[in-house]
Design a protein around this motif. Sequence first.
Motif, short mmCIF file in Angstrom:
data_model
loop_
_atom_site.label_atom_id
_atom_site.label_comp_id
_atom_site.label_asym_id
_atom_site.label_seq_id
_atom_site.Cartn_x
_atom_site.Cartn_y
_atom_site.Cartn_z
N PRO A 120 2.55 12.84 2.51
CA PRO A 120 1.26 12.92 1.82
C PRO A 120 0.76 14.35 1.62
O PRO A 120 0.02 14.61 0.68
CB PRO A 120 0.30 12.14 2.74
N GLU A 121 1.18 15.26 2.51
CA GLU A 121 0.69 16.63 2.39
C GLU A 121 1.65 17.56 1.64
O GLU A 121 1.47 18.77 1.64
CB GLU A 121 0.42 17.21 3.78
N HIS A 122 2.68 16.99 1.04
CA HIS A 122 3.65 17.79 0.31
C HIS A 122 2.97 18.53 -0.85
O HIS A 122 2.07 17.97 -1.50
CB HIS A 122 4.74 16.86 -0.22
N ALA A 123 3.41 19.76 -1.09
CA ALA A 123 2.77 20.59 -2.14
C ALA A 123 2.79 19.91 -3.50
O ALA A 123 1.83 19.99 -4.28
CB ALA A 123 3.47 21.94 -2.21
N LEU A 124 3.88 19.22 -3.79
CA LEU A 124 4.00 18.56 -5.08
C LEU A 124 2.97 17.44 -5.25
O LEU A 124 2.46 17.21 -6.35
CB LEU A 124 5.43 17.98 -5.19
N VAL A 125 2.67 16.79 -4.12
CA VAL A 125 1.66 15.72 -4.17
C VAL A 125 0.31 16.32 -4.55
O VAL A 125 -0.44 15.74 -5.35
CB VAL A 125 1.58 14.98 -2.81
N GLN B 95 -5.60 7.33 -3.08
CA GLN B 95 -4.56 6.56 -2.40
C GLN B 95 -3.80 7.42 -1.38
O GLN B 95 -3.50 6.97 -0.28
CB GLN B 95 -3.57 6.00 -3.44
N VAL B 96 -3.53 8.66 -1.78
CA VAL B 96 -2.81 9.57 -0.88
C VAL B 96 -3.65 9.87 0.36
O VAL B 96 -3.14 9.91 1.48
CB VAL B 96 -2.43 10.88 -1.62
N ALA B 97 -4.96 10.04 0.14
CA ALA B 97 -5.84 10.34 1.27
C ALA B 97 -5.77 9.23 2.31
O ALA B 97 -5.76 9.49 3.52
CB ALA B 97 -7.27 10.54 0.79
N THR C 160 3.79 7.75 -7.79
CA THR C 160 2.98 8.84 -8.36
C THR C 160 2.94 8.81 -9.88
O THR C 160 2.16 9.53 -10.50
CB THR C 160 3.55 10.21 -7.96
N GLY C 161 3.84 8.02 -10.47
CA GLY C 161 3.95 8.03 -11.92
C GLY C 161 4.91 9.10 -12.43
O GLY C 161 5.12 9.22 -13.63
N HIS C 162 5.51 9.84 -11.51
CA HIS C 162 6.43 10.91 -11.92
C HIS C 162 7.85 10.57 -11.51
O HIS C 162 8.09 9.72 -10.66
CB HIS C 162 6.01 12.23 -11.27
N PRO D 142 12.04 7.39 -9.43
CA PRO D 142 10.58 7.41 -9.28
C PRO D 142 10.18 8.18 -8.01
O PRO D 142 10.85 8.05 -6.98
CB PRO D 142 10.22 5.93 -9.16
N ILE D 143 9.13 8.97 -8.13
CA ILE D 143 8.65 9.72 -6.96
C ILE D 143 7.48 8.97 -6.32
O ILE D 143 6.49 8.68 -6.99
CB ILE D 143 8.18 11.14 -7.36
N TRP D 144 7.63 8.68 -5.04
CA TRP D 144 6.60 7.98 -4.27
C TRP D 144 6.03 8.91 -3.19
O TRP D 144 6.65 9.90 -2.82
CB TRP D 144 7.20 6.74 -3.58
N VAL D 145 4.87 8.52 -2.70
CA VAL D 145 4.32 9.16 -1.50
C VAL D 145 4.27 8.08 -0.43
O VAL D 145 3.87 6.95 -0.71
CB VAL D 145 2.88 9.69 -1.75
#
Length: 884
Positions: A316-321, A334-336, A361-363, A375-378
């Motif tokens: 969740p704390e990744h820079a890309l997120v 949602q990430v929070a 994430t939609g990315h 697909p990229i998830w958190v």
Amino acid sequence: MSANKTTQKTATAAEVEPSPSSSYEARYTPAEIEERWQKRWAEQPDLYGAEPASSGKPKYYVLEMLPYPSGQLHMGHVRNYAIGDALARYMWMTGHNVLHPMGWDAFGLPAENAALKNNTPPREWTTQNIAAMKRQMNRIGLSYDWRNEIATCTPEYYRWNQWFFIRMFERGLAYRKKSKVNWCPECCTVLANEQVIDGYCWRHEETLVEQRDLEQWFLRITNYAQELLDDLDKLTGWPEKVRTMQRNWIGRSEGAEVTFEVEESAGVPEDEQPVRDTGTAVLPAGEGTKTSGSAVVIFTTRIDTIFGATSIQLAPEHALVKEFTAADAKLGGQVASLLEQQKKAREAGDVGEIEKHGVFTGHYAINPFNGERLPIWVANYILLDYGTGAIMSVPAHDERDYEFAKKYGLEIRIVILPRRTADPFNVGEDEPMLPYTAEDSLLMNSGEFNTLGNQEAQHRMATYAEEKGFGRGTVTYRLKDWGVSRQRYWGTPIPMLYCEKDGIVAVPDDQLPVLLPENVEITQEGGSPLARMPEFVNATCPKCGGPARRETDTMDTFVDSSWYFYRYTSPRDDTAPFDTDTVAYWFPIDQYIGGVEHAILHLIYSRFWTKVMRDLGLVKNDEPVERLFTQGMVIRNGAKMSKSKGNVVSPDEMIARYGADATRAYSLFAAPPDRDLDWQEDGVAGVSRFLGKVYRFANRHARRDGSRDGTVAVTSATSQALLRKLHQTIRKVTEDFNGRWHFNTSIAAIMELVNVLTAAESAIAKGEVSDAELALILRNLVLLLAPFAPHLAFELWEKIGGEGSLLRAAWPKYDEALAREDEIEIPVQINGKLRAVVRVAANADEEALRDAAMAHEKIQAAVEGKTIARVIVVPGKLVNIVVK
Ligand SMILES: [Zn+2]
Ligand SMILES: [Zn+2]
């Protein structure tokens, strides 16, 4: 097992000892004897002193871990010191040059708490405690050279902590960074990872450690991770359990980092997208797919499964997120909540057990091996501080990924098969149970890497990634850098300044030590009171002469204990932390003794510190400790002694009642030193009676005149038996010192010897043992007792006219021929008919003979299924078993 048996036997023997038979016989009065000798020892400062290297003797550095000065020794201390003391005395008597120092780990939180409670300044409280504990140690009669004493809270000592810190700062080994750190709300300070035990504070077993974002000082122990790991193999004198704990803590894992480019998002507002994308499927590489310029680097230990990746999972704390959420408020919310879940699990110490949640994430990111769009998830179970904080998810071949994919309906693709599958592409009935995580396997669905074995594939794929420039093989460690800042008062001030112009500036060496101010007000709210003292905080920048702010954090007290044992070798040096040549002579420590609870705290920090000092050119050794011994705990009524359980036994009380010799000898006698010891007061009383028996026997025979050179002609069967027992005992005790330290059986053997001697009194009275023989036996008995009951041994040594100090008297040598037990053959009959012959000791008693006969396999076979009516034993002659 065997030790227990001996214990019982000798305890019984002690019980049956008659009380002093005649009124004129000397009484054993330990308090009197011990006081006299402690006084005499104190008057001879050289007695326990080490000699210079020029003595030519082999050196021996024996050390017990230095205590925290709480003010009261407990039984665990007594046991620890009794082990070290027995060894030190044995080493002196075997002709070694012995260094045996003691000191105080004198900084730390309890002094501040006590200051609040009793309104006593921490230094005063600590100094009083040191004096009290030193008195107790002297009352036990421990062989420390107090001229080497150190206390880590003195400026003479901690200035060198500061000096080392600056040397590390100059080399980039000490650095400051903002990061997630462990915070104990009870200690009101940051803790190192090593000080968090299963999520709880190492000092406060019931306090959960929180995570806070703070800027802190770290020591780069990770620079030495590989060496710390490799050198464990050299530490063959350490308990395997400690080496294993360190290996696991360092936690090396080999893997690979692979860079996935992030696809440029379509930029179409969500509500205008034709189909709501759920992020559950891998999309084929599209024509003209564009990358966004961002990339995500994943860490994996299984690059061989990369064709099976069906999503990317970010912490969740990744820079890309952060990048994604900046443009997407809904995702941000949602990430929070994912982060909140992770935080709670971390605080409870069970991130591994967390219920997995995630959000798409939609990315998309592009798998560089096959161009697929993942697909990229958190996800809440991905930690930022493990690997790169990003993974590729391979549900078919990873437990956690599988669980997550099942929950969210992500694609599961098999790329690994068991080797037994003849045709890897003909899956059929050999399809493995999922997730299939075994490593001995073959690849499928993996392009040009198909049919490779898993190990080979890992190697080839990492090389491929490196050649193509999108990855590399890596090694990661569980070990993290050592956070050493503490927001507390009673510790070493970190010698750093903050200048607006020059940034972080080290205090110049000639301004060391940065003194810890005294007369400080310590308040309930914790935190460093130094920060509230302008006269401490305000300083001058040594670079520009302008104003600077002083660092107000102090150092973790584990810094103090990381190198203290070097300081013992030149404790008053005010030009250097220690003298390099003196250290070269004494190090490594030959034997270090302490509790196993320091296995991954003190014992890993001090190994790191030694390696840093070696790289600074200060020491030549790579490791501080050659042999390590971790003693067991002292328990009572089956539980660790603690005030709350009401099962604490105070050493002072035991010593007052039975004497120091009996208390320490009991602590060695009651259990092998590496096992837990269940304290039994009856046992101490038994040991005291045994010492009394020795005292009286020696007094009865001390005036005999006899040969002292060890050559005595054997004059009778009785004296032969006594001499045999003596040499067997010398052999046993010597072997225990040189081997596994089963002092419990050593002391039991001395007890047996004394029983044999007192049982021979009437034979001695009849003149069956010559004066010379008796004098020799007595002299050796005193030598054998010296490491375990030194006061009594010194007293008797004087009584029998021993020359010089007992501490430097030569340890007795045993004569193998004299120690040999005569054996005889005894026939064993069944109903009067000879069935077997057993070999037993010539003096084997009825019970021993019966046991030997019944244990013989022929006899066992012959009596099987029959009733034994009676066993007739004629010692020295035969055994006859009557069966029906
Ligand atoms: Zn705490
Ligand atoms: Zn400046």
